[in-house]
Scaffold this motif. Sequence first.
Motif, PDB file in Angstrom:
ATOM      1  N   LEU A 296      -7.865   2.563   4.787  1.00  0.00           N
ATOM      2  CA  LEU A 296      -7.362   1.090   4.279  1.00  0.00           C
ATOM      3  C   LEU A 296      -7.342   0.397   5.301  1.00  0.00           C
ATOM      4  O   LEU A 296      -7.575  -1.143   5.160  1.00  0.00           O
ATOM      5  N   ASN A 297      -7.032   0.619   6.590  1.00  0.00           N
ATOM      6  CA  ASN A 297      -6.690  -0.371   7.531  1.00  0.00           C
ATOM      7  C   ASN A 297      -7.917  -1.212   8.016  1.00  0.00           C
ATOM      8  O   ASN A 297      -9.043  -0.735   8.210  1.00  0.00           O
TER       9      ASN A 297
ATOM     10  N   VAL B  45       0.870  -1.142  -0.111  1.00  0.00           N
ATOM     11  CA  VAL B  45      -0.177  -0.088   0.013  1.00  0.00           C
ATOM     12  C   VAL B  45       0.994   1.341   0.019  1.00  0.00           C
ATOM     13  O   VAL B  45       1.780   1.385   0.765  1.00  0.00           O
ATOM     14  N   GLN B  46       0.488   2.135  -0.951  1.00  0.00           N
ATOM     15  CA  GLN B  46       1.176   3.354  -0.958  1.00  0.00           C
ATOM     16  C   GLN B  46       0.216   4.574  -1.408  1.00  0.00           C
ATOM     17  O   GLN B  46      -0.223   4.574  -2.229  1.00  0.00           O
ATOM     18  N   GLY B  47      -0.055   5.309  -0.260  1.00  0.00           N
ATOM     19  CA  GLY B  47      -1.121   6.234  -0.028  1.00  0.00           C
ATOM     20  C   GLY B  47      -2.508   5.462  -0.493  1.00  0.00           C
ATOM     21  O   GLY B  47      -3.094   4.684   0.160  1.00  0.00           O
ATOM     22  N   SER B  48      -3.270   5.874  -1.688  1.00  0.00           N
ATOM     23  CA  SER B  48      -4.689   5.285  -1.834  1.00  0.00           C
ATOM     24  C   SER B  48      -4.332   3.912  -3.131  1.00  0.00           C
ATOM     25  O   SER B  48      -5.379   3.519  -3.636  1.00  0.00           O
ATOM     26  N   THR B  49      -2.843   3.654  -3.324  1.00  0.00           N
ATOM     27  CA  THR B  49      -2.646   2.750  -4.272  1.00  0.00           C
ATOM     28  C   THR B  49      -2.216   1.366  -3.794  1.00  0.00           C
ATOM     29  O   THR B  49      -1.289   1.445  -2.937  1.00  0.00           O
TER      30      THR B  49
ATOM     31  N   LYS C   7     -18.380  -3.880   1.481  1.00  0.00           N
ATOM     32  CA  LYS C   7     -18.795  -2.963   0.462  1.00  0.00           C
ATOM     33  C   LYS C   7     -17.538  -2.672  -0.472  1.00  0.00           C
ATOM     34  O   LYS C   7     -16.450  -2.695  -0.109  1.00  0.00           O
ATOM     35  N   ARG C   8     -17.808  -2.949  -2.004  1.00  0.00           N
ATOM     36  CA  ARG C   8     -16.772  -2.892  -2.892  1.00  0.00           C
ATOM     37  C   ARG C   8     -16.285  -1.487  -3.084  1.00  0.00           C
ATOM     38  O   ARG C   8     -17.482  -0.371  -3.412  1.00  0.00           O
ATOM     39  N   LEU C   9     -15.109  -1.232  -2.825  1.00  0.00           N
ATOM     40  CA  LEU C   9     -14.546   0.044  -3.050  1.00  0.00           C
ATOM     41  C   LEU C   9     -14.032   0.413  -4.584  1.00  0.00           C
ATOM     42  O   LEU C   9     -13.925   1.338  -4.937  1.00  0.00           O
ATOM     43  N   ALA C  10     -13.245  -0.634  -4.894  1.00  0.00           N
ATOM     44  CA  ALA C  10     -12.653  -0.740  -6.182  1.00  0.00           C
ATOM     45  C   ALA C  10     -12.329  -2.096  -6.640  1.00  0.00           C
ATOM     46  O   ALA C  10     -12.376  -3.188  -5.949  1.00  0.00           O
ATOM     47  N   THR C  11     -12.280  -2.082  -8.157  1.00  0.00           N
ATOM     48  CA  THR C  11     -11.986  -3.474  -8.674  1.00  0.00           C
ATOM     49  C   THR C  11     -10.780  -3.375  -9.863  1.00  0.00           C
ATOM     50  O   THR C  11     -10.786  -1.991 -10.356  1.00  0.00           O
ATOM     51  N   ALA C  12     -10.375  -4.568 -10.192  1.00  0.00           N
ATOM     52  CA  ALA C  12      -9.371  -4.388 -11.220  1.00  0.00           C
ATOM     53  C   ALA C  12      -9.261  -5.869 -11.969  1.00  0.00           C
ATOM     54  O   ALA C  12      -9.654  -6.852 -11.014  1.00  0.00           O
TER      55      ALA C  12
END
Length: 329
Positions: free
Chosen positions: A302-303, A239-243, A269-274
């Motif tokens: 993100l914790n 994890v680096q910031g929001s990435t 809850k889904r926050l992001a997908t890839a």
Amino acid sequence: KSLQPLLDLGAGSLSRLNPNVIDILDKRDTWGKTIVSSVTPHSGSTYNRHVAWQVTGNKQYLEEYYAEQIKYHSQLMYMNTDGHLWTDRISKNSQELQRSRLGGVVRRSKSYIYPGHVVSWKFKKPATYRDVAILMPQSTDTEFKLILFNLSDIQVTACMTGWNVDPGKWELLQGIDTDGDDSIDTVTDKRIVQFERTKCLELILEPKATTVAHMKLKTKGTHYYNRPDLGIGRDDVTVQGSTISVTVHSLGSVDAPQGILALLDKTGKRLATASVPSLKAPLDLVPKTAEVILEAPRGIDLNGCTVYIDPEMKIEEITVVNNRVVILL
């Protein structure tokens, strides 16, 4: 073909095989009866008395060697605690206790090479392992029987996880034994369930009652060696910031199809997908991986969030136990 050479080698030879050999090889009427004739409830190896219980149903075989093991481990209590004879292990004979509760031996050592247990157990709080007495008189990879007694005063939910079982649709027949003959007198549940290695099946156990359950494979599923398997571990998530950078591994014996990697918050809850690209199976023993980037919404803590491969479980994998990692910052 014959049990005698194994018996001539001593009691340890058959007992060093982790699975329930007597049932897997269908030898109750031959090897089993030979073993029964060689022991009594008060004498004989613990393994042979365990088999004698399986064949005869006489629990006195278990009672006597359980009592002997309680005495033995009581005598070794100091050595295994304050005495510190070893710093990395204790001397504890649990093989036959595992056979009776798990359907085989989990232990790995030079004598026990491959785990042979059929199931493992967890219990929903407030219940613990102390609240349920368990016996597995019969166990193979396609059928097994359970006898469970809930010692507590409240209903217990047991999570039974499959291990050495064939995947597919299983029939569960569950009921209450009211007369102590280890058979169902009142059916409480009958259904078809999807069951396989690492999958939990919940059983509801009534207080102060003996529950008998039969599990039998009805329809075979795709075997584990014909499945892909995607996996991640804690060291694969950065994890680096929001990435969030995630290294996804292909671990199965067949190629893994394209999939989805998701970031879930603490509520699911889904926050992001890839997208996860298709990956070859590592048949050449060279790691097959892909780096996948997730971009979390800014301002999100993100914790405690979870990175999850294939959250909708569209891919039939060997296991989904290695599909998720909780982010701990």
